[in-house]
Design a protein around this motif. Sequence first.
Motif, short mmCIF file in Angstrom:
data_model
loop_
_atom_site.label_atom_id
_atom_site.label_comp_id
_atom_site.label_asym_id
_atom_site.label_seq_id
_atom_site.Cartn_x
_atom_site.Cartn_y
_atom_site.Cartn_z
N VAL A 154 55.75 36.57 3.67
CA VAL A 154 56.49 37.01 4.86
C VAL A 154 55.87 38.27 5.45
O VAL A 154 55.67 38.39 6.66
CB VAL A 154 57.98 37.24 4.52
CG1 VAL A 154 58.68 37.94 5.69
CG2 VAL A 154 58.67 35.93 4.20
N ILE A 155 55.53 39.22 4.54
CA ILE A 155 54.92 40.48 5.00
C ILE A 155 53.57 40.21 5.67
O ILE A 155 53.26 40.77 6.72
CB ILE A 155 54.75 41.46 3.81
CG1 ILE A 155 56.12 41.92 3.33
CG2 ILE A 155 53.90 42.66 4.22
CD1 ILE A 155 56.07 42.76 2.05
N ILE A 156 52.76 39.35 5.02
CA ILE A 156 51.46 39.00 5.61
C ILE A 156 51.64 38.35 6.97
O ILE A 156 50.93 38.65 7.94
CB ILE A 156 50.67 38.06 4.66
CG1 ILE A 156 50.26 38.82 3.40
CG2 ILE A 156 49.45 37.48 5.36
CD1 ILE A 156 49.62 37.95 2.34
N GLY A 157 52.65 37.47 7.06
CA GLY A 157 52.93 36.80 8.34
C GLY A 157 53.32 37.80 9.42
O GLY A 157 52.89 37.71 10.57
N ILE A 158 54.16 38.79 9.02
CA ILE A 158 54.59 39.82 9.97
C ILE A 158 53.39 40.65 10.43
O ILE A 158 53.23 40.93 11.62
CB ILE A 158 55.67 40.72 9.35
CG1 ILE A 158 56.97 39.93 9.14
CG2 ILE A 158 55.93 41.94 10.22
CD1 ILE A 158 58.04 40.68 8.36
N LEU A 159 52.55 41.04 9.45
CA LEU A 159 51.37 41.85 9.79
C LEU A 159 50.42 41.09 10.72
O LEU A 159 49.86 41.66 11.66
CB LEU A 159 50.64 42.26 8.51
CG LEU A 159 51.36 43.27 7.60
CD1 LEU A 159 50.58 43.49 6.31
CD2 LEU A 159 51.57 44.59 8.34
N ILE A 160 50.23 39.81 10.44
CA ILE A 160 49.36 38.99 11.30
C ILE A 160 49.95 38.88 12.71
O ILE A 160 49.25 39.01 13.71
CB ILE A 160 49.14 37.59 10.69
CG1 ILE A 160 48.32 37.69 9.40
CG2 ILE A 160 48.47 36.66 11.69
CD1 ILE A 160 48.19 36.38 8.64
#
Length: 247
Positions: free
Chosen positions: A28-34
């Motif tokens: 989820v965090i990676i998705g948000i950062l992307i």
Amino acid sequence: MLTDLPDGKAGNKFSKYLIYAIGEIVLVIIGILIALQINNWNINQSNINESSEFVNRLKAEITSNIGFTNEEIKRKENQKRSSLAILKMFNKDITKLSSRTFDSLVNICMANGNMEFKNGTLSEGLNTGKVALIKSDSLKSLLYGLPSLVEEVRIGEKYFNDDLNEYFYPFIYEHISFRQMDAVHSNYAEQIGPSKFSNHNNLNVLNILKFESLIDNIFYNSNIQIDNYLKLKNELENLYELIQEHN
């Protein structure tokens, strides 16, 4: 239920759940950062496109204003030459001077001046923050300072025009026959016909001190305005060069 399992198996299952939960959180965090990165890229790209479009319009506006400034410099140079030519007529025998030449010179000296100047794009950029999007600090600095320089030119124009309207025009209305001038220089000469004051000689004003002072003012103010216009022209040309580099 988890509590019904032996301690070892319960611990293993809890660890799996924890690892899975952490994995989900990381994804989820990676998705948000992307997503944030993509959004920032889109915003930056939009800003770049908007800035480029604004600068191109600004370039066209500045090009027009350089042309307007050159035209006004030519007009003021003509006014300067004409007023100087009249000053050189003083202390001469007026019977040997050309009344037609004198009238033509006076006609040139009478011209009010208000330089045409386009500032729609610049005003838009200052009011909407588009100027702030420009990366070049030198270009931004010149753009922020341009309105003050234009205002300085406008103040000079007002002073010049006020002097003409308040002092020069009232004097020549009283001492110079416009009908004589128009009968020679205008497109309506045949309709106007000769002046009924045929004995009046416009050259007689060359014997009046006030007229000499008025013409001297026109010569002096023309020089001041030429300097103002040249300063503005130089600033506009610097802006144009910086925009060329920016593009």
